[in-house]
Motif scaffolding. Structure first.
Motif, PDB file in Angstrom:
ATOM      1  N   ALA A   1       0.827  -1.196   0.102  1.00 51.47           N
ATOM      2  CA  ALA A   1       0.160  -0.149  -0.035  1.00 51.47           C
ATOM      3  C   ALA A   1       0.817   1.167   0.066  1.00 51.47           C
ATOM      4  O   ALA A   1       0.352   2.268  -0.020  1.00 51.47           O
ATOM      5  N   GLY A   2       1.931   1.208   0.126  1.00 52.08           N
ATOM      6  CA  GLY A   2       3.031   2.231   0.111  1.00 52.08           C
ATOM      7  C   GLY A   2       4.127   2.002   0.982  1.00 52.08           C
ATOM      8  O   GLY A   2       4.464   0.905   1.629  1.00 52.08           O
ATOM      9  N   PRO A   3       5.237   2.907   0.968  1.00 48.80           N
ATOM     10  CA  PRO A   3       5.363   4.046   0.060  1.00 48.80           C
ATOM     11  C   PRO A   3       6.122   3.463  -1.188  1.00 48.80           C
ATOM     12  O   PRO A   3       6.538   2.374  -1.445  1.00 48.80           O
ATOM     13  N   GLY A   4       5.848   4.282  -2.322  1.00 52.50           N
ATOM     14  CA  GLY A   4       6.074   3.815  -3.605  1.00 52.50           C
ATOM     15  C   GLY A   4       5.610   4.748  -4.685  1.00 52.50           C
ATOM     16  O   GLY A   4       5.083   5.914  -4.147  1.00 52.50           O
ATOM     17  N   LEU A   5       5.483   4.533  -5.921  1.00 57.66           N
ATOM     18  CA  LEU A   5       5.013   5.507  -7.103  1.00 57.66           C
ATOM     19  C   LEU A   5       3.684   5.233  -6.707  1.00 57.66           C
ATOM     20  O   LEU A   5       3.090   4.256  -6.976  1.00 57.66           O
ATOM     21  N   ILE A   6       2.920   6.243  -6.724  1.00 56.09           N
ATOM     22  CA  ILE A   6       1.383   6.211  -6.287  1.00 56.09           C
ATOM     23  C   ILE A   6       0.812   5.501  -7.394  1.00 56.09           C
ATOM     24  O   ILE A   6      -0.252   4.777  -7.121  1.00 56.09           O
ATOM     25  N   GLY A   7       0.657   6.021  -8.582  1.00 54.04           N
ATOM     26  CA  GLY A   7      -0.068   5.175  -9.676  1.00 54.04           C
ATOM     27  C   GLY A   7       0.171   3.792  -9.492  1.00 54.04           C
ATOM     28  O   GLY A   7      -0.661   2.879  -9.733  1.00 54.04           O
ATOM     29  N   ALA A   8       1.579   3.215  -9.488  1.00 56.06           N
ATOM     30  CA  ALA A   8       1.801   1.908  -9.263  1.00 56.06           C
ATOM     31  C   ALA A   8       1.350   1.263  -8.270  1.00 56.06           C
ATOM     32  O   ALA A   8       0.768  -0.008  -8.163  1.00 56.06           O
ATOM     33  N   VAL A   9       1.397   1.822  -6.960  1.00 57.32           N
ATOM     34  CA  VAL A   9       0.933   1.176  -5.920  1.00 57.32           C
ATOM     35  C   VAL A   9      -0.776   1.247  -5.957  1.00 57.32           C
ATOM     36  O   VAL A   9      -1.232   0.163  -5.747  1.00 57.32           O
ATOM     37  N   LEU A  10      -1.232   2.100  -6.635  1.00 55.58           N
ATOM     38  CA  LEU A  10      -2.887   2.108  -6.796  1.00 55.58           C
ATOM     39  C   LEU A  10      -3.296   0.878  -7.733  1.00 55.58           C
ATOM     40  O   LEU A  10      -4.342   0.060  -7.312  1.00 55.58           O
ATOM     41  N   VAL A  11      -2.519   0.567  -8.698  1.00 58.70           N
ATOM     42  CA  VAL A  11      -2.830  -0.626  -9.525  1.00 58.70           C
ATOM     43  C   VAL A  11      -2.770  -1.886  -8.724  1.00 58.70           C
ATOM     44  O   VAL A  11      -3.794  -2.727  -8.824  1.00 58.70           O
ATOM     45  N   GLY A  12      -1.707  -2.049  -7.813  1.00 57.65           N
ATOM     46  CA  GLY A  12      -1.611  -3.325  -7.091  1.00 57.65           C
ATOM     47  C   GLY A  12      -2.932  -3.468  -5.859  1.00 57.65           C
ATOM     48  O   GLY A  12      -3.617  -4.270  -5.658  1.00 57.65           O
ATOM     49  N   GLY A  13      -3.188  -1.993  -5.387  1.00 61.28           N
ATOM     50  CA  GLY A  13      -4.016  -2.051  -4.563  1.00 61.28           C
ATOM     51  C   GLY A  13      -5.513  -2.294  -4.942  1.00 61.28           C
ATOM     52  O   GLY A  13      -6.327  -2.842  -4.322  1.00 61.28           O
ATOM     53  N   THR A  14      -6.024  -1.620  -6.052  1.00 61.76           N
ATOM     54  CA  THR A  14      -7.223  -1.835  -6.548  1.00 61.76           C
ATOM     55  C   THR A  14      -7.458  -3.410  -7.053  1.00 61.76           C
ATOM     56  O   THR A  14      -8.556  -3.930  -6.862  1.00 61.76           O
ATOM     57  N   VAL A  15      -6.406  -3.974  -7.696  1.00 66.44           N
ATOM     58  CA  VAL A  15      -6.429  -5.244  -8.059  1.00 66.44           C
ATOM     59  C   VAL A  15      -6.636  -6.321  -7.076  1.00 66.44           C
ATOM     60  O   VAL A  15      -7.470  -7.084  -7.125  1.00 66.44           O
ATOM     61  N   ALA A  16      -6.005  -5.991  -5.867  1.00 66.72           N
ATOM     62  CA  ALA A  16      -5.911  -6.936  -4.771  1.00 66.72           C
ATOM     63  C   ALA A  16      -7.174  -6.751  -4.184  1.00 66.72           C
ATOM     64  O   ALA A  16      -7.721  -7.924  -3.847  1.00 66.72           O
ATOM     65  N   THR A  17      -7.742  -5.680  -4.090  1.00 70.68           N
ATOM     66  CA  THR A  17      -9.041  -5.322  -3.185  1.00 70.68           C
ATOM     67  C   THR A  17     -10.106  -5.953  -4.010  1.00 70.68           C
ATOM     68  O   THR A  17     -11.153  -6.623  -3.508  1.00 70.68           O
ATOM     69  N   GLY A  18     -10.239  -5.701  -5.485  1.00 75.55           N
ATOM     70  CA  GLY A  18     -11.178  -6.441  -6.303  1.00 75.55           C
ATOM     71  C   GLY A  18     -11.117  -8.088  -6.102  1.00 75.55           C
ATOM     72  O   GLY A  18     -12.190  -8.363  -6.022  1.00 75.55           O
ATOM     73  N   LEU A  19      -9.872  -8.758  -6.110  1.00 76.60           N
ATOM     74  CA  LEU A  19      -9.887  -9.775  -6.301  1.00 76.60           C
ATOM     75  C   LEU A  19     -10.329 -10.367  -4.683  1.00 76.60           C
ATOM     76  O   LEU A  19     -11.199 -11.391  -4.824  1.00 76.60           O
TER      77      LEU A  19
END
Ligand code: KG4
Ligand code: ZN
Length: 341
Positions: free
Chosen positions: A80-98
């Protein structure tokens, strides 16, 4: 307990399945090195788009290799961070959706905590308490790890991170991205610490670090050698070696100081620069002389990977910390703020 881990904070798409009874069942990594190489560094928007392309197929392949169906999982952990915000959002939304689809919790994980816990994935794992030297591309931290989840940052870089210093110095020497491994490989062609480079912050008391002055010293040396027409292959290798010696000597000295300050006898090293062979060998050598221990993850768990995320997620569940509401994504997030997810 079975946890799927998803890492997308920078330029690696990492996925793994951790089984509390058996350890890592499968882990896969897709590196974006080729994509960013022509730009000489990570281009955040390209990184996000590539995570979108690669993540779901990598999840499918990892689950298949582990012999696990999504509905068998107990949780999906993601960086969920710290990191590049767009890249973090991809992982977070895919993980949360799954996780929603499979009816399991989505667990946000702090990137540096997952690096910090990676040595515990190894058969010979450290006991708490210990000092953690976390050396990645974005952070250089010395952490007092009293117990799982109990972290106090006791030293950090005041400017460039150790990995960033490797990357920037590699650029000065015209080495390809990613700079750390290329610079370390060039340094292997030299066996002399020929240039007298500074050992930053060693003369001052305390545990903080600084690497930007060292990078500037290399820049001035490159200029001087170029003007004298003396920057040949052997001078480049010697300069890479002298830089690596200066960074390693500084990290070793500060780690020993942190062990003295805490009274602990165990050090763990993690993060991308933790894959550096000289750092590993010198720490091993110096700490053995003092009857102290050092633990590392295997090199593939030092650099970014999904295994450490799955493991950190499993630890969060084991310690009773709850899943968060919605998607958590933070570009900046200190380890000290961890309990405030
Ligand atoms: O932990 P990591 O994979 O990603 C971040 O969280 O930043 O660390 C990447 C950093 C980069 O700066 C890379 O150049 C450095 O780790 N690195 C190395 C080595 N392998 C990776 N630095 C020195 N020697 C290495 N062998
Ligand atoms: Zn990292």
């Amino acid at each position: 307990m079975l946890v799927l881990g998803i890492e997308t904070s920078c330029d690696e798409t990492g996925v793994a399945v951790y089984d509390a009874a058996q350890g890592i069942r499968a882990h896969r990594l897709y590196s974006q090195i080729a994509l960013h190489a022509e730009y000489g560094g990570v281009v955040p928007e390209l990184a996000s788009r590539d995570h979108i392309r690669k993540l779901l197929p990598l999840v499918d392949a990892t689950l298949e290799e582990a012999g696990v169906a999504g509905r068998d999982l107990d949780a999906v952990a993601y960086t969920a961070g710290p990191g590049l915000i767009g890249a973090v959002l991809v992982g977070g939304t895919v993980a949360t959706g799954l996780a929603m689809g499979w009816g399991v919790p989505a667990i946000p994980v702090h990137h540096m905590e997952s690096h910090l816990l990676a040595p515990l994935l190894e058969e010979s794992a450290p006991d708490f308490p210990f000092v953690a030297l976390l050396v990645s591309g974005g952070h250089t931290l010395l952490v007092d790890v009293a117990a799982p989840g109990d972290y106090t940052v006791i030293g950090e870089s005041l400017d460039d991170a150790a990995g960033e210093a490797f990357d920037k110095t590699a650029k000065l020497l015209d080495l390809p991205y990613p700079g750390g491994p290329s610079l370390a490989a060039l340094a292997e062609h030299s066996n002399v610490d020929r240039f007298d480079l500074p050992r930053p912050m060693l003369k001052k008391p305390g545990l903080d670090l600084s690497f930007s002055g060292l990078k500037t010293a290399v820049m001035l040396k490159v200029r001087e050698l170029t003007e004298a027409n003396a920057l040949d292959e052997s001078a480049r290798a010697d300069l890479a070696n002298s830089f690596q010696c200066a960074v390693v000597e500084t990290l070793v000295a500060k780690s020993i100081r942190a062990l003295d300050a805490t009274g602990y006898s165990t050090l763990i090293v993690a993060g991308g620069v933790g894959a550096n062979k000289k750092l590993r060998a010198d720490l091993q050598h110096e700490l053995a002389k003092q009857n102290r221990n050092v633990f590392y993850p295997r090199p593939e768990y030092c650099t970014d990977n999904g295994a450490m995320v799955a493991y950190a997620g499993a630890q969060r569940i084991a310690s009773g910390r709850q899943a968060a509401e919605g998607v958590v994504a933070k570009a900046r997030w200190t380890l000290d703020e961890l309990s405030r997810i």
